[in-house]
Design a protein around this motif. Structure first.
Motif, PDB file in Angstrom:
ATOM      1  N   PRO A 157      41.537  55.661  48.563  1.00 27.82           N
ATOM      2  CA  PRO A 157      40.918  55.361  47.103  1.00 27.82           C
ATOM      3  C   PRO A 157      42.239  55.258  46.344  1.00 27.82           C
ATOM      4  CG  PRO A 157      39.540  56.568  48.785  1.00 27.82           C
ATOM      5  CD  PRO A 157      41.225  56.462  49.140  1.00 27.82           C
ATOM      6  N   GLU A 158      42.816  56.630  45.967  1.00 27.23           N
ATOM      7  CA  GLU A 158      43.791  56.473  45.003  1.00 27.23           C
ATOM      8  C   GLU A 158      44.868  55.280  44.662  1.00 27.23           C
ATOM      9  OE1 GLU A 158      42.637  59.089  46.433  1.00 27.23           O
ATOM     10  OE2 GLU A 158      41.278  60.149  44.984  1.00 27.23           O
ATOM     11  N   LEU A 159      44.987  55.177  45.650  1.00 22.03           N
ATOM     12  CA  LEU A 159      45.932  53.854  45.687  1.00 22.03           C
ATOM     13  C   LEU A 159      45.708  52.648  45.672  1.00 22.03           C
ATOM     14  CD1 LEU A 159      48.927  53.284  49.208  1.00 22.03           C
ATOM     15  CD2 LEU A 159      47.593  51.349  48.376  1.00 22.03           C
ATOM     16  N   ILE A 160      44.299  52.143  46.268  1.00 21.42           N
ATOM     17  CA  ILE A 160      43.299  50.699  45.664  1.00 21.42           C
ATOM     18  C   ILE A 160      43.287  50.533  44.141  1.00 21.42           C
ATOM     19  CG2 ILE A 160      41.709  49.796  46.091  1.00 21.42           C
ATOM     20  CD1 ILE A 160      41.549  50.606  48.674  1.00 21.42           C
ATOM     21  N   LEU A 161      42.940  52.197  43.514  1.00 15.92           N
ATOM     22  CA  LEU A 161      42.795  52.452  42.398  1.00 15.92           C
ATOM     23  C   LEU A 161      44.337  52.190  41.563  1.00 15.92           C
ATOM     24  CD1 LEU A 161      40.635  52.585  40.092  1.00 15.92           C
ATOM     25  CD2 LEU A 161      41.128  55.459  40.344  1.00 15.92           C
ATOM     26  N   MET A 162      45.021  52.535  41.821  1.00 19.24           N
ATOM     27  CA  MET A 162      46.267  52.674  40.480  1.00 19.24           C
ATOM     28  C   MET A 162      46.663  50.973  40.955  1.00 19.24           C
ATOM     29  SD  MET A 162      50.277  52.819  42.531  1.00 19.24           S
ATOM     30  CE  MET A 162      49.298  54.312  43.514  1.00 19.24           C
ATOM     31  N   MET A 163      46.301  50.697  42.242  1.00 15.35           N
ATOM     32  CA  MET A 163      47.071  49.188  42.005  1.00 15.35           C
ATOM     33  C   MET A 163      46.169  48.017  41.410  1.00 15.35           C
ATOM     34  SD  MET A 163      46.856  47.745  45.803  1.00 15.35           S
ATOM     35  CE  MET A 163      47.391  46.503  46.307  1.00 15.35           C
ATOM     36  N   ARG A 164      45.194  48.442  40.607  1.00 13.45           N
ATOM     37  CA  ARG A 164      44.422  47.178  39.709  1.00 13.45           C
ATOM     38  C   ARG A 164      45.073  47.971  38.335  1.00 13.45           C
ATOM     39  NH1 ARG A 164      37.914  49.253  40.048  1.00 13.45           N
ATOM     40  NH2 ARG A 164      37.441  48.125  39.234  1.00 13.45           N
ATOM     41  N   ALA A 166      43.601  40.482  37.935  1.00 10.02           N
ATOM     42  CA  ALA A 166      42.836  40.353  38.774  1.00 10.02           C
ATOM     43  C   ALA A 166      42.933  40.657  40.090  1.00 10.02           C
ATOM     44  CB  ALA A 166      44.136  39.402  38.603  1.00 10.02           C
ATOM     45  N   LEU A 167      43.480  41.217  40.259  1.00 10.24           N
ATOM     46  CA  LEU A 167      44.091  41.468  41.523  1.00 10.24           C
ATOM     47  C   LEU A 167      42.691  42.987  41.494  1.00 10.24           C
ATOM     48  CD1 LEU A 167      45.270  41.881  44.865  1.00 10.24           C
ATOM     49  CD2 LEU A 167      46.375  43.010  43.886  1.00 10.24           C
ATOM     50  N   GLY A 168      42.657  43.708  40.776  1.00 10.97           N
ATOM     51  CA  GLY A 168      41.785  44.679  40.124  1.00 10.97           C
ATOM     52  C   GLY A 168      40.434  44.225  41.074  1.00 10.97           C
TER      53      GLY A 168
END
Length: 638
Positions: free
Chosen positions: A609-616, A621-623
């Motif tokens: 979850p933290e990795l996905i949040l960071m990518m946003r 647009a990816l977020g």
């Protein structure tokens, strides 16, 4: 009924909206005075001198102007109308010094307030010779200062322009470092976004690194060399973290005396990549100018005379590059710029940070771990996301051992270009460096792409059929397995993959799906990483799909799911194979959502979850598309 005029109502609405903003944002919104002018808002701009004295900005500027014009006995009064016990003096460098009994303040660029235009412009030219400005900024600022009367807005805009200069930032950071002040992450980065345009120009039309270097960066070198070779080398040599970014051709056309003096002046405290760039210049010029052979030998001693010192220098540089790369990838404005530009900017900024800490006694063994704790995940993911544009350089190569090998490799390559008698003079130093790399077992790393050489090539070598790598590849094709693939991971990126190789890779991935990795997982992780990079390099969407499917199936097995970030990283790498940014975002979001559902319950999924949040934060647009994947990961963790 109370009657309110339309203009007063507009002003009241504006005041209400401003009051809802945080103080820092409100100050930024009102800074240029335009909003206050439009809505008729009376502004007071207090300046705090120490803990107790507060004076108005207008009074302070007025006092400074009087002193710059030569008046004596100028006094300040605080907001209560009481005279402030302060001495004001104009320093020789154009700054105003305000001394209170317990405090001392420095206001840079005060001499720009001169009433007489000729003195204003003379002060501006002096500052422009010491501080780098964006290409268009200098002409605009000079035009503002050429008006018959300088208003406060023009003064503030000009000071802001100079305050964003890389030289001023580096000097302020050096002062903090030498004063042993507590330095936070924010101190490593300038407040002004304009700093980055003054550091290196923003891309205008260049679509990739090659076009940018050939045109826009070369033009900037030419512009700064026209002003002063010393200033050009001082301000741009930090970009030379790749041999093709070293402007040997341009510097060969400059006055050799100026170039020699500039290099000599810039040796102390320079980063290892700045040093190797200057050495490449000396190697090129040594054929026609004998003094550069001696200067080159001095640079060799500085670079490789003490390999432990070089490795410690690379540790400082690597840490600076890690935190800067992560910062730029998440910056709300700079993240929109191409990955190749952000890497050059990170290299140049890392050199500036290195110089600020050059004289410090540091815990070298702790520097890189500190940077990775601070920004490691952001750094790794930003590099992997950049595979869409630059798939040839891997984030693990920021390890100082790889940087040392890269620098020694560039040094040896430069020596191969010089005359025999010069090479003979330099040989004791180069042989010592070569032996040190051999002792470290890092010879292979000298042939990896340099720090800024991540761009796809137009063509790759064919796989050799003879012994060595060709024989190992043949063995892998005959019997596909990760054990046979593992010896190829460090070199396969240099070669075209023939058809039988693709068939063997397909067979390997099919064998992995549904399997359990109860033995050593490292060959599989390294193998999948190399294959992911090849998929991105070749825009091979079929290979990317196969790798992602294998990774997700392996992650579903509880025995293989202890490192979900590794699985996510492979998927992020593979996303670079997609033909467009839009396709990349959609593909990546779908695969990460599948991964979130596939990974078993906690603790295996804890990092996702933290990795996905960071990518946003890297790509809004990816977020948006990652919202479902993030929700699935949080649900699985709960």
């Amino acid at each position: 009924m109370i009657s309110i005029s339309p203009s007063k109502l507009r002003r009241m609405k504006a005041m209400y909206a401003l009051q809802k903003l945080p103080t820092s944002i409100r100050s930024a919104v009102l800074a240029d005075g335009e909003l206050a002018r439009v809505f008729g808002i009376s502004l007071e701009r207090p300046v705090h001198l120490g803990d107790v004295e507060v004076v108005s900005f207008e009074q302070l500027v007025g006092a400074f102007r009087k002193i710059v014009d030569g008046k004596k006995g100028v006094k300040l009064t605080n907001q209560s109308g009481t005279e402030v016990d302060a001495k004001l003096n104009l320093a020789s460098d154009g700054a105003m010094i305000v001394e209170l009994p317990q405090h001392r303040f420095r206001f840079n660029f005060a001499s720009l307030l001169a009433t007489k235009k000729v003195r204003r412009l003379a002060a501006f030219d002096e500052f422009a010779s010491r501080f780098s400005l964006p290409a268009g900024g200098q002409a605009q600022a000079r035009a503002r200062l050429s008006r018959s009367k300088l208003d406060e807005k023009a003064f503030v805009e000009t000071v802001d322009l100079f305050s964003a200069s890389p030289e001023l930032f580096a000097e302020e950071l050096r002062v903090k470092a030498e004063a042993r002040e507590d330095i936070t992450r924010e101190d490593f980065f300038p407040e002004h976004c304009g700093y980055w345009d003054a550091l290196i120009p923003a891309p205008r039309e260049a679509g990739n690194l090659s076009e940018y270097v050939a045109a826009e960066l070369t033009d900037e070198w030419r512009r700064r060399l026209g002003v002063s070779p010393g200033r050009a080398i001082q301000s741009l040599i930090g970009t030379c973290a790749s041999v093709r970014l070293t402007p040997v051709g341009l510097l060969s056309l400059a006055d050799p005396d100026d170039v020699a003096v500039a290099i000599t002046d810039n040796i102390p405290g320079s980063s290892p990549y700045a040093l190797v760039g200057m050495f490449e210049v000396c190697a090129s010029l040594s054929a026609s100018q004998g003094r550069f052979a001696d200067l080159g030998e001095r640079l060799l001693v500085e670079l490789v005379g003490d390999m432990n010192r070089l490795e410690n220098s690379c540790r400082v540089y690597a840490a600076a590059f890690v935190v800067t790369t992560a910062y730029l990838a998440q910056h709300e404005i700079l993240r929109e710029r191409p990955a190749y530009w952000r890497k050059i900017a990170a290299a140049a900024h890392a050199s500036a940070i290195f110089m600020a800490f050059a004289k410090m006694e540091l815990r070298y063994d702790q520097i890189v771990p500190w940077a990775m704790r601070l920004s490691g995940n952001e750094f790794v993911v930003s590099v992997f996301l950049g595979f869409f544009e630059q798939p040839l350089w891997r984030p693990e190569w920021i390890n100082p051992r790889y940087l040392v090998a890269d620098i020694v490799g560039r040094t040896l390559n430069a020596v191969h270009t010089v005359r025999d008698h010069v090479a003979t003079e330099w040989k004791p130093h180069t042989e010592k460096a070569r032996a040190a790399i051999s002792e470290r077992g890092m010879e292979f790393a000298m042939f990896f792409p340099s720090l800024l050489e991540g761009e796809r090539k137009a063509a790759y070598m064919d796989m050799p059929a003879e012994s060595g790598i060709g024989e190992k590849f043949h063995q892998f094709c005959e019997e596909p397995s990760m054990e046979r693939f593992h010896p190829l991971t460090d070199v396969l990126m240099h070669f075209n993959i023939p058809r039988r190789g693709h068939e063997a890779i397909k067979s390997l991935l099919e064998g992995l799906q549904g399997g359990s990795l109860t033995s050593d997982k490292r060959p599989v992780i390294n193998g999948l990483s190399t294959l992911s990079q090849i998929a991105a390099r070749d825009h091979d969407t079929s290979l990317a799909e196969s790798i992602a499917n294998a990774v997700i199936e392996l992650s579903a097995d509880e025995a293989n799911s202890s490192h979900p970030s590794e699985a996510a990283w492979r998927i992020i790498e593979c996303a670079g194979a997609q033909p467009t940014k839009q396709a990349l975002r959609a593909w990546l979001a779908e695969k990460l959502e599948r991964l979130a559902f596939a990974i078993p319950a906690p603790p295996s999924i804890s990092e996702l979850p933290e990795l996905i949040l960071m990518m946003r934060a890297f790509d809004p647009a990816l977020g948006i598309l990652l919202a479902r994947a993030g929700a699935a990961a949080r649900l699985a963790r709960s």
